[in-house]
Design a protein around this motif. Structure first.
Motif, PDB file in Angstrom:
ATOM      1  N   ASP A 278      26.025  33.295  56.420  1.00 24.27           N
ATOM      2  CA  ASP A 278      27.211  33.766  55.712  1.00 24.27           C
ATOM      3  C   ASP A 278      27.497  32.821  54.552  1.00 24.27           C
ATOM      4  O   ASP A 278      28.286  31.883  54.671  1.00 24.27           O
ATOM      5  N   PHE A 279      26.825  33.061  53.433  1.00 21.34           N
ATOM      6  CA  PHE A 279      27.021  32.246  52.233  1.00 21.34           C
ATOM      7  C   PHE A 279      27.840  33.043  51.223  1.00 21.34           C
ATOM      8  O   PHE A 279      27.541  34.202  50.972  1.00 21.34           O
ATOM      9  N   GLU A 280      28.848  32.436  50.665  1.00 17.99           N
ATOM     10  CA  GLU A 280      29.588  33.081  49.590  1.00 17.99           C
ATOM     11  C   GLU A 280      29.749  32.098  48.446  1.00 17.99           C
ATOM     12  O   GLU A 280      30.434  31.083  48.584  1.00 17.99           O
ATOM     13  N   ASN A 281      29.093  32.385  47.327  1.00 15.04           N
ATOM     14  CA  ASN A 281      29.105  31.506  46.156  1.00 15.04           C
ATOM     15  C   ASN A 281      28.789  30.062  46.527  1.00 15.04           C
ATOM     16  O   ASN A 281      29.514  29.145  46.156  1.00 15.04           O
ATOM     17  N   VAL A 282      27.721  29.895  47.291  1.00 10.60           N
ATOM     18  CA  VAL A 282      27.295  28.569  47.733  1.00 10.60           C
ATOM     19  C   VAL A 282      26.205  28.069  46.774  1.00 10.60           C
ATOM     20  O   VAL A 282      25.309  28.823  46.421  1.00 10.60           O
TER      21      VAL A 282
ATOM     22  N   THR B 296      24.565  29.412  42.148  1.00 10.90           N
ATOM     23  CA  THR B 296      25.212  29.859  43.382  1.00 10.90           C
ATOM     24  C   THR B 296      24.603  31.179  43.861  1.00 10.90           C
ATOM     25  O   THR B 296      24.065  31.955  43.085  1.00 10.90           O
TER      26      THR B 296
ATOM     27  N   SER C  67      25.139  34.341  47.159  1.00  9.60           N
ATOM     28  CA  SER C  67      25.911  34.897  48.268  1.00  9.60           C
ATOM     29  C   SER C  67      24.963  35.711  49.132  1.00  9.60           C
ATOM     30  O   SER C  67      24.160  36.485  48.616  1.00  9.60           O
ATOM     31  N   LEU C  68      25.053  35.486  50.439  1.00  8.79           N
ATOM     32  CA  LEU C  68      24.148  36.172  51.361  1.00  8.79           C
ATOM     33  C   LEU C  68      24.805  36.286  52.725  1.00  8.79           C
ATOM     34  O   LEU C  68      25.262  35.301  53.284  1.00  8.79           O
ATOM     35  N   LYS C  69      24.868  37.528  53.215  1.00  3.26           N
ATOM     36  CA  LYS C  69      25.406  37.768  54.553  1.00  3.26           C
ATOM     37  C   LYS C  69      24.386  38.587  55.331  1.00  3.26           C
ATOM     38  O   LYS C  69      24.212  39.767  55.049  1.00  3.26           O
TER      39      LYS C  69
ATOM     40  N   GLN D 146      17.398  35.475  44.668  1.00  2.26           N
ATOM     41  CA  GLN D 146      18.683  35.444  43.971  1.00  2.26           C
ATOM     42  C   GLN D 146      18.727  34.422  42.848  1.00  2.26           C
ATOM     43  O   GLN D 146      19.394  34.633  41.839  1.00  2.26           O
TER      44      GLN D 146
END
Length: 108
Positions: A24-28, A67, A69-71, A87
């Motif tokens: 669960d990455f968001e703008n990491v 950055t 984002s990946l879920k 990405q």
């Protein structure tokens, strides 16, 4: 060396067999995401304690600071890495002792 290529394939195969329960990455930042995936991979490998040894070759610092984002859930570590690489426009080279990540636009 040929043994390096063999070892690289073994490392890639191991990463394709270790399933990461949840990402669960968001703008990491990419460098942080890679580090986190390394920890998750080692944890998910159980008693094997398999350390993927991800190494980012990033002289400019541009790649690591991008950055993403990946879920995803229940995806093999190798596939998670591939999604992350896609990405940010990077590629991975599987060596015997490490997975070397570099930008696809970088020379070489």
């Amino acid at each position: 060396s040929n043994s390096g290529a063999m070892g690289g394939r073994a490392r890639q195969k191991t990463l394709s067999e270790i399933v990461i329960p949840q990402v669960d990455f968001e703008n990491v930042p990419f460098s942080q995401a890679v580090e986190a995936l390394g920890v998750m991979t080692e944890k998910a490998s159980g008693e094997k304690k398999f350390a993927p040894n991800f190494m980012i070759q990033d002289t400019t610092g541009k790649l690591g600071s991008q950055t993403l984002s990946l879920k995803v859930k229940n995806v093999p570590a190798e596939a998670v890495l591939k999604m992350m690489l896609d990405q940010v426009g990077a590629k991975a080279k599987y060596d015997e002792h490490a997975v070397v990540i570099r930008s696809t636009s970088a020379a070489g």
